[in-house]
Design a protein around this motif. Structure first.
Motif, PDB file in Angstrom:
ATOM      1  N   ALA A   1       0.830  -1.204   0.000  1.00 56.33           N
ATOM      2  CA  ALA A   1       0.000   0.000   0.000  1.00 56.33           C
ATOM      3  C   ALA A   1       0.867   1.258   0.000  1.00 56.33           C
ATOM      4  N   CYS A   2       1.967   1.245   0.734  1.00 61.48           N
ATOM      5  CA  CYS A   2       2.860   2.414   0.755  1.00 61.48           C
ATOM      6  C   CYS A   2       3.514   2.625  -0.603  1.00 61.48           C
ATOM      7  N   GLU A   3       3.874   1.534  -1.273  1.00 53.11           N
ATOM      8  CA  GLU A   3       4.415   1.656  -2.631  1.00 53.11           C
ATOM      9  C   GLU A   3       3.360   2.241  -3.564  1.00 53.11           C
ATOM     10  N   GLY A   4       2.115   1.778  -3.418  1.00 51.35           N
ATOM     11  CA  GLY A   4       1.020   2.300  -4.234  1.00 51.35           C
ATOM     12  C   GLY A   4       0.769   3.775  -3.982  1.00 51.35           C
ATOM     13  N   ARG A   5       0.880   4.182  -2.731  1.00 52.89           N
ATOM     14  CA  ARG A   5       0.680   5.596  -2.409  1.00 52.89           C
ATOM     15  C   ARG A   5       1.779   6.443  -3.044  1.00 52.89           C
ATOM     16  N   LYS A   6       3.001   5.944  -3.012  1.00 50.51           N
ATOM     17  CA  LYS A   6       4.107   6.675  -3.635  1.00 50.51           C
ATOM     18  C   LYS A   6       3.871   6.796  -5.149  1.00 50.51           C
ATOM     19  N   GLU A   7       3.391   5.712  -5.746  1.00 53.90           N
ATOM     20  CA  GLU A   7       3.080   5.723  -7.183  1.00 53.90           C
ATOM     21  C   GLU A   7       1.986   6.733  -7.498  1.00 53.90           C
ATOM     22  N   LYS A   8       0.918   6.725  -6.693  1.00 54.60           N
ATOM     23  CA  LYS A   8      -0.191   7.659  -6.923  1.00 54.60           C
ATOM     24  C   LYS A   8       0.252   9.100  -6.706  1.00 54.60           C
ATOM     25  N   ARG A   9       1.144   9.331  -5.741  1.00 56.01           N
ATOM     26  CA  ARG A   9       1.666  10.684  -5.524  1.00 56.01           C
ATOM     27  C   ARG A   9       2.385  11.161  -6.779  1.00 56.01           C
ATOM     28  N   ARG A  10       3.148  10.259  -7.395  1.00 56.70           N
ATOM     29  CA  ARG A  10       3.854  10.595  -8.639  1.00 56.70           C
ATOM     30  C   ARG A  10       2.849  10.886  -9.752  1.00 56.70           C
TER      31      ARG A  10
END
Length: 124
Positions: A109-118
């Motif tokens: 989920a944290c990786e996904g959040r970083k991706e969505k932030r990008r």
């Protein structure tokens, strides 16, 4: 610059039309920005819930470890003590597996959040 879509093309993209209406913009970039912003917020909320569940589980495991430690000193002297102690140990191992799985899910989920932030920053 790309040519505007034809009426035929618009009729073939009902989901994008719904997204366009939700964003209140005919600009595709604005529609993407809304989509990625919503996805970011959903993942962020999920992370908050998962963190709470993880913290609760850590506390539960710590309590169970103390119970097992105490129980090993006196449960063997009681009729049902051995069985209860074994069940507590089984539960503790299951909870530790759940904690590992929950931690893995949090990492994803944290990786996904970083991706969505990008994605959000690129669509601004």
């Amino acid at each position: 610059m790309a040519t505007p879509p034809s009426e035929y093309a618009i009729s073939r993209t009902p989901h994008f039309q719904e997204l366009r209406m939700a964003s209140g913009s005919d600009n595709l970039q604005g529609s993407f920005h809304l989509l990625f912003t919503q996805q970011y917020a959903e993942i962020d909320a999920l992370i908050n819930v998962l963190c709470e569940k993880r913290d609760d589980l850590v506390r539960k495991i710590e309590r169970m470890e103390k119970l097992v430690e105490e129980g090993e000193s006196f449960c063997v002297f009681h009729d049902c003590g051995d069985v209860g102690l074994e069940f507590m140990k089984e539960s503790l191992e299951t909870d530790k597996k759940l904690l590992g799985a929950l931690t893995g899910l949090l990492d994803v989920a944290c990786e996904g959040r970083k991706e969505k932030r990008r994605h959000v920053s690129r669509s601004e």
